[in-house]
Design a protein around this motif. Sequence first.
Motif, PDB file in Angstrom:
ATOM      1  N   TRP A  49      -7.133  -8.361 -10.895  1.00  0.00           N
ATOM      2  CA  TRP A  49      -7.248  -7.354  -9.844  1.00  0.00           C
ATOM      3  C   TRP A  49      -5.903  -7.015  -9.215  1.00  0.00           C
ATOM      4  CZ3 TRP A  49      -5.832  -8.125  -4.768  1.00  0.00           C
ATOM      5  CH2 TRP A  49      -5.652  -9.447  -4.352  1.00  0.00           C
ATOM      6  N   ARG A  50      -4.941  -7.936  -9.210  1.00  0.00           N
ATOM      7  CA  ARG A  50      -3.632  -7.644  -8.636  1.00  0.00           C
ATOM      8  C   ARG A  50      -2.885  -6.585  -9.434  1.00  0.00           C
ATOM      9  NH1 ARG A  50      -1.843 -11.094  -4.686  1.00  0.00           N
ATOM     10  NH2 ARG A  50      -3.102 -12.980  -4.351  1.00  0.00           N
ATOM     11  N   ALA A  51      -3.236  -6.430 -10.691  1.00  0.00           N
ATOM     12  CA  ALA A  51      -2.673  -5.358 -11.512  1.00  0.00           C
ATOM     13  C   ALA A  51      -3.634  -4.174 -11.603  1.00  0.00           C
ATOM     14  CB  ALA A  51      -2.369  -5.887 -12.909  1.00  0.00           C
ATOM     15  N   LEU A  52      -4.933  -4.477 -11.667  1.00  0.00           N
ATOM     16  CA  LEU A  52      -5.934  -3.429 -11.847  1.00  0.00           C
ATOM     17  C   LEU A  52      -5.941  -2.430 -10.692  1.00  0.00           C
ATOM     18  CD1 LEU A  52      -8.420  -2.295 -13.363  1.00  0.00           C
ATOM     19  CD2 LEU A  52      -9.824  -3.884 -12.052  1.00  0.00           C
ATOM     20  N   VAL A  53      -5.937  -2.921  -9.474  1.00  0.00           N
ATOM     21  CA  VAL A  53      -6.044  -2.029  -8.311  1.00  0.00           C
ATOM     22  C   VAL A  53      -4.868  -1.055  -8.232  1.00  0.00           C
ATOM     23  CG1 VAL A  53      -6.119  -1.929  -5.794  1.00  0.00           C
ATOM     24  CG2 VAL A  53      -7.521  -3.610  -7.021  1.00  0.00           C
ATOM     25  N   PRO A  54      -3.609  -1.524  -8.254  1.00  0.00           N
ATOM     26  CA  PRO A  54      -2.508  -0.554  -8.189  1.00  0.00           C
ATOM     27  C   PRO A  54      -2.415   0.334  -9.422  1.00  0.00           C
ATOM     28  CG  PRO A  54      -1.652  -2.775  -8.543  1.00  0.00           C
ATOM     29  CD  PRO A  54      -3.110  -2.916  -8.223  1.00  0.00           C
ATOM     30  N   ALA A  55      -2.801  -0.186 -10.591  1.00  0.00           N
ATOM     31  CA  ALA A  55      -2.745   0.632 -11.807  1.00  0.00           C
ATOM     32  C   ALA A  55      -3.692   1.821 -11.706  1.00  0.00           C
ATOM     33  CB  ALA A  55      -3.087  -0.224 -13.030  1.00  0.00           C
ATOM     34  N   ALA A  85      12.891   1.159  -7.860  1.00  0.00           N
ATOM     35  CA  ALA A  85      13.807   1.324  -6.730  1.00  0.00           C
ATOM     36  C   ALA A  85      13.059   1.285  -5.399  1.00  0.00           C
ATOM     37  CB  ALA A  85      14.558   2.651  -6.878  1.00  0.00           C
ATOM     38  N   LEU A  86      11.899   1.919  -5.346  1.00  0.00           N
ATOM     39  CA  LEU A  86      11.097   1.933  -4.121  1.00  0.00           C
ATOM     40  C   LEU A  86      10.593   0.532  -3.783  1.00  0.00           C
ATOM     41  CD1 LEU A  86       9.688   3.605  -1.900  1.00  0.00           C
ATOM     42  CD2 LEU A  86       7.794   3.960  -3.500  1.00  0.00           C
ATOM     43  N   SER A  87      10.180  -0.214  -4.800  1.00  0.00           N
ATOM     44  CA  SER A  87       9.671  -1.569  -4.579  1.00  0.00           C
ATOM     45  C   SER A  87      10.757  -2.482  -4.021  1.00  0.00           C
ATOM     46  CB  SER A  87       9.120  -2.142  -5.886  1.00  0.00           C
ATOM     47  OG  SER A  87       8.045  -1.361  -6.370  1.00  0.00           O
ATOM     48  N   GLU A  88      11.953  -2.381  -4.583  1.00  0.00           N
ATOM     49  CA  GLU A  88      13.051  -3.192  -4.061  1.00  0.00           C
ATOM     50  C   GLU A  88      13.380  -2.798  -2.626  1.00  0.00           C
ATOM     51  OE1 GLU A  88      16.461  -3.268  -6.530  1.00  0.00           O
ATOM     52  OE2 GLU A  88      15.384  -3.962  -8.300  1.00  0.00           O
ATOM     53  N   ARG A  89      13.365  -1.490  -2.364  1.00  0.00           N
ATOM     54  CA  ARG A  89      13.644  -1.017  -1.011  1.00  0.00           C
ATOM     55  C   ARG A  89      12.617  -1.543  -0.011  1.00  0.00           C
ATOM     56  NH1 ARG A  89      17.978   1.363   1.691  1.00  0.00           N
ATOM     57  NH2 ARG A  89      17.200   2.675   3.373  1.00  0.00           N
ATOM     58  N   ALA A  90      11.376  -1.659  -0.456  1.00  0.00           N
ATOM     59  CA  ALA A  90      10.309  -2.131   0.429  1.00  0.00           C
ATOM     60  C   ALA A  90      10.263  -3.648   0.534  1.00  0.00           C
ATOM     61  CB  ALA A  90       8.959  -1.609  -0.062  1.00  0.00           C
ATOM     62  N   GLY A  91      11.112  -4.335  -0.204  1.00  0.00           N
ATOM     63  CA  GLY A  91      11.158  -5.783  -0.120  1.00  0.00           C
ATOM     64  C   GLY A  91      10.027  -6.493  -0.829  1.00  0.00           C
ATOM     65  N   LEU A  92       9.457  -5.868  -1.868  1.00  0.00           N
ATOM     66  CA  LEU A  92       8.400  -6.535  -2.632  1.00  0.00           C
ATOM     67  C   LEU A  92       8.991  -7.673  -3.459  1.00  0.00           C
ATOM     68  CD1 LEU A  92       6.133  -3.616  -3.929  1.00  0.00           C
ATOM     69  CD2 LEU A  92       6.147  -4.759  -1.709  1.00  0.00           C
ATOM     70  N   THR A  93       8.154  -8.613  -3.807  1.00  0.00           N
ATOM     71  CA  THR A  93       8.608  -9.732  -4.623  1.00  0.00           C
ATOM     72  C   THR A  93       8.940  -9.252  -6.031  1.00  0.00           C
ATOM     73  OG1 THR A  93       6.397 -10.298  -5.442  1.00  0.00           O
ATOM     74  CG2 THR A  93       7.084 -11.262  -3.322  1.00  0.00           C
ATOM     75  N   LEU A  94       9.614 -10.116  -6.791  1.00  0.00           N
ATOM     76  CA  LEU A  94       9.994  -9.766  -8.149  1.00  0.00           C
ATOM     77  C   LEU A  94       8.762  -9.456  -8.999  1.00  0.00           C
ATOM     78  CD1 LEU A  94      12.496  -9.542  -9.995  1.00  0.00           C
ATOM     79  CD2 LEU A  94      12.102 -11.926 -10.659  1.00  0.00           C
ATOM     80  N   LEU A 110       0.826  -1.208   0.000  1.00  0.00           N
ATOM     81  CA  LEU A 110       0.000   0.000   0.000  1.00  0.00           C
ATOM     82  C   LEU A 110       0.860   1.258   0.000  1.00  0.00           C
ATOM     83  CD1 LEU A 110      -2.722   1.454   0.245  1.00  0.00           C
ATOM     84  CD2 LEU A 110      -2.574   1.158   2.741  1.00  0.00           C
ATOM     85  N   ILE A 111       1.904   1.256   0.828  1.00  0.00           N
ATOM     86  CA  ILE A 111       2.792   2.413   0.898  1.00  0.00           C
ATOM     87  C   ILE A 111       3.490   2.638  -0.439  1.00  0.00           C
ATOM     88  CG2 ILE A 111       4.908   3.300   1.957  1.00  0.00           C
ATOM     89  CD1 ILE A 111       4.023   1.927   4.550  1.00  0.00           C
TER      90      ILE A 111
END
Length: 438
Positions: free
Chosen positions: A196-202, A148-157, A17-18
């Motif tokens: 929905w996993r792509a739709l919501v953040p998009a 860069a932010l996603s990697e910093r937050a530890g999101l999956t590939l 979310l962040i």
Amino acid sequence: MHKPPDDSPFSRGLRRLIVVVLTGVMAGLTGLALATLLHTLQHLAYGYDLGTIFSGESFLDGVSTATPARRVAVLAVCGVVAGAGWWAVYRFGRPLVSIAKAVHGPQPRMPLVTTVCHALLQIVTVALGSPLGREVAPREIAAALAGALSERAGLTLEETRVMVACGAGAGLAAVYNVPLSGACFVLEGLLATFGWRALVPAVATSVIAALVARTGLGNLPQYAVPHYAATASLMSWAALAGPVFGAAAFAFGKLTASARAKAPRDWRLAVLCILNFAFIGLLAVRFPQLLGNGKGPAQAGFDGTIAAGMAAVLLVLRVLITWTSLRAGAGGGLLTPALCNGALLAIVLGAAWSAFWPGTPLGAFAVTGAAAFLATSMRVPLTAVLLVFEFTEPAQSFLVPVMIAVAGSVAASEAMRRAMAAREKSLLPGGQRDGVKA
């Protein structure tokens, strides 16, 4: 000892979310900053009122009132900046990673410094008069920041890839005030899914980015267009002209792709850019409409205030200088140039049609043709339709002729693409056909 990050479902969801919120905010600020830089440089370069940076006098008005000598001088400077800048990027920067490669490749990381330099060069050169588009720059920077932010937050590939795509869509949404188109571009053009996993953040990132950018850029459509009626004449024309736009856009895509593929990245880039932009400057002495990404001629087409003869001349010259700029090694997008080409071609075809079935304003043909051309050149028909509607805000009923033209355009271009693929498959191994080297 270093405490490992909390990997509970709540923690992972909170981090996602962040990242989504920050990606939207960063994309919005990026779009706002780049638009401010673009307009400021345009006003300074061509000497028109700095008080109208975000409203009032258009770029076409500014370059038209500038002296011919100033146009040539500014384009000469543009050639030096483009040549020296991109040579330095390729010589000293890390290898560039495209958004598509970041989303679909094994590693979604884009080199931040090199990407920012590449994007800033696009903005500066378009401000000085390059005929290429400015939409790639905010997409690239926002996508790189999102990765860069996603990697910093530890999101999956996989989550990082989605956020890189969302950053690109949010950058588009911010710079053009098109939140729906930005989200659709992510889903249709980059991720090829409406899950929905792509739709919501998009949707979330594009909406946030557009709202942030509106604080400085306002909430006005890109083009001021009358509410044209969807007449029987226009719909009939759309059905017949759609395949023509498809063929033209397909050829334009092949032409520009070939120019990009053959562009140099060594010292020749600097020389060719200087020669190319000097040539454009000389053309602009007679045709100031050639300067910039094509928004001015597109607006004139949508207004119906450009004659068919002039539209034909500008269409030929704009295709030419777009090709020469890409072939020289300059960077930039093709969204607005394609929109402009479609509008100009539609003016020519619409004027001929009106000789047999009068009554439809030329601007109505231009809006319809722009959507058809854009749908094929970008290969994202849904996004193209949304873009044109968010750009021009026509009446809802106008969707009918637009969809008719887009359907014909896409069908024709896909038929040409399949025919070309079949022809390539018919070649024998080793590049031979009928005993002759291909």
